[in-house]
Write a protein that holds these residues in place. Structure first.
Motif, PDB file in Angstrom:
ATOM      1  N   SER A  11       0.830  -1.203   0.000  1.00 52.31           N
ATOM      2  CA  SER A  11       0.000   0.000   0.000  1.00 52.31           C
ATOM      3  C   SER A  11       0.865   1.252   0.000  1.00 52.31           C
ATOM      4  O   SER A  11       0.494   2.274  -0.594  1.00 52.31           O
ATOM      5  N   SER A  12       2.021   1.181   0.640  1.00 48.42           N
ATOM      6  CA  SER A  12       2.933   2.323   0.665  1.00 48.42           C
ATOM      7  C   SER A  12       3.523   2.582  -0.716  1.00 48.42           C
ATOM      8  O   SER A  12       3.744   3.742  -1.097  1.00 48.42           O
TER       9      SER A  12
ATOM     10  N   MET B 200       1.944   2.004  -3.510  1.00 50.37           N
ATOM     11  CA  MET B 200       0.858   2.646  -4.249  1.00 50.37           C
ATOM     12  C   MET B 200       0.632   4.077  -3.755  1.00 50.37           C
ATOM     13  O   MET B 200       0.404   4.995  -4.553  1.00 50.37           O
ATOM     14  N   ALA B 201       0.705   4.277  -2.431  1.00 48.01           N
ATOM     15  CA  ALA B 201       0.472   5.607  -1.876  1.00 48.01           C
ATOM     16  C   ALA B 201       1.542   6.599  -2.330  1.00 48.01           C
ATOM     17  O   ALA B 201       1.237   7.743  -2.687  1.00 48.01           O
TER      18      ALA B 201
ATOM     19  N   TYR C 291       0.912   7.369  -5.998  1.00 54.95           N
ATOM     20  CA  TYR C 291      -0.286   8.190  -6.156  1.00 54.95           C
ATOM     21  C   TYR C 291      -0.002   9.630  -5.726  1.00 54.95           C
ATOM     22  O   TYR C 291      -0.446  10.585  -6.379  1.00 54.95           O
TER      23      TYR C 291
ATOM     24  N   LEU D   7      -6.237  -3.536   3.628  1.00 53.10           N
ATOM     25  CA  LEU D   7      -5.283  -2.760   2.848  1.00 53.10           C
ATOM     26  C   LEU D   7      -5.125  -3.308   1.430  1.00 53.10           C
ATOM     27  O   LEU D   7      -4.956  -2.547   0.475  1.00 53.10           O
ATOM     28  N   THR D   8      -5.163  -4.640   1.306  1.00 51.81           N
ATOM     29  CA  THR D   8      -5.029  -5.253  -0.020  1.00 51.81           C
ATOM     30  C   THR D   8      -6.131  -4.781  -0.954  1.00 51.81           C
ATOM     31  O   THR D   8      -5.892  -4.545  -2.150  1.00 51.81           O
TER      32      THR D   8
ATOM     33  N   GLN E   6      -5.952  -0.462  -1.500  1.00 54.95           N
ATOM     34  CA  GLN E   6      -4.944   0.113  -2.389  1.00 54.95           C
ATOM     35  C   GLN E   6      -5.376   0.079  -3.857  1.00 54.95           C
ATOM     36  O   GLN E   6      -4.826   0.803  -4.684  1.00 54.95           O
TER      37      GLN E   6
END
Length: 345
Positions: free
Chosen positions: A91-92, A94-95, A98, A147-148, A151
């Motif tokens: 997720s990090s 992707m974050a 983004y 989270l999976t 994201q």
């Protein structure tokens, strides 16, 4: 033994046989012995294996696993277990992507934001575990699934790269900050990759924190006997919460390194990070026969796995045999450590 001159009996010190001494050496150094054996075998079979560039490549490859595994180690120390680290790292990735590509943020804005995200996930895990008394495996497993799925929502399941088409049909106009990419792609003195430096800094800092401070003693005391630690004046709730916050933050740091290395937000980027980081932290139990969570052991465990996989790849071992070989060698390391633990010392 008797002192005949004084006529008094002196205690007899136990004599350790040579066999017991050898067993003790094998038990304490099982992982290092196997690691040295792997280095020799791979170097003989493929001389390019022991080049500086290849060894730095191995360390760079395991740096993320070692950093995330260090966070898992801290949660193991308090008697818990964080299953969400792989999802936090993914997720990090992707974050971070983004933030820069869609929101147009700089590296100086993105890195603190993503680290704060990881800390927030750790805080939520701590709230579930410490306050609501949800078992740690269930709490962190729930966070992993959350989270999976989360994201994927902002981009409708697409990976994030320059020119991303957003769900509303517009095109993202941002790009990766070159300064951010240096985190995963630059080297110190042109030789040591920056991720390796970060791994070393995290390992040393956590080693000192866990092994040579009062907080570290309280960590292990909480994991060993939470009630006794509380009666002795330790704030076990705060200690456990800090352990999960630290784990989430380190997982986010791992995600930042991955994003900076690949230069895109890949939805599958964290697929193997959970199992590899957990494996490294559990191998750490066998290092020096400590039989408890320890950051030094986790780092050695990550390097051990990295050397093994890199050597197998250079020898063109079929990909479908690598997990079996890795498992066999790891079982051997643990068997040597625990199998000789019954020797009389």
């Amino acid at each position: 033994m008797t002192d005949t001159h004084q006529g008094t009996a002196l205690p007899t010190l136990p004599n350790r046989s040579a066999g017991e001494t050898v067993k003790d050496v094998i038990r304490r150094g099982a992982v290092f012995i196997l690691l040295a054996g792997l280095l020799i075998v791979f170097a003989v079979a493929q001389p390019a294996f022991l080049t500086v560039s290849n060894l730095m490549s191995v360390l760079q490859a395991v740096s993320v696993v070692a950093i995330i595994g260090a966070g898992v180690t801290v949660t193991l120390a308090v008697g818990g277990f964080d299953l969400s680290v792989g999802a936090v790292a993914a997720s990090s990735v992707m974050a971070a992507s983004y933030a820069m590509i869609v929101l147009g943020l700089s590296a100086w804005q993105t890195v603190p934001l993503v680290l704060a995200f990881g800390a927030l996930v750790g805080l939520i895990n701590a709230f579930l575990i410490v306050r609501l008394k949800v078992p740690d495996l269930l709490a962190t497993l729930s966070s992993m699934f959350l989270l999976t799925g989360l994201q994927l929502i902002p981009t409708a399941g697409r990976s994030i790269s320059v020119g991303l088409i957003l769900p509303d049909g517009t095109t993202a106009t941002g790009k990766y900050d070159p300064l951010f990419l240096l985190i995963g792609r630059s080297s110190l003195f042109g030789t040591v990759p920056l991720p390796v430096v970060l791994m070393a800094v995290v390992a040393v800092a956590l080693y000192v924190l866990t092994e040579h401070t009062r907080f570290g003693r309280l960590l292990f005391a909480t994991g060993g006997n939470e009630t006794a630690t509380r009666l002795a004046g330790g704030n076990t709730a705060r200690i456990r919460a800090l352990a999960y916050i630290l784990s989430g933050t380190l997982a986010a740091l791992g995600g930042i390194i991955v994003a900076a290395r690949v230069g895109r937000g890949d939805v599958s980027s964290g697929a193997s990070l959970l199992m590899d980081s957990v494996a490294a932290s559990l191998i750490g139990f066998a290092v020096l026969s400590l039989k408890r969570p320890n950051v030094l052991g986790t780092t050695v465990g990550a390097v051990f796995v990295g050397v093994l996989l890199n050597g197998l790849t250079m020898l063109n071992a079929p990909y479908y045999t690598q997990d079996f070989i890795k498992g066999t060698v790891l079982v051997g390391a643990l068997a040597l450590t625990y199998g000789f633990s019954r020797a009389r010392i």
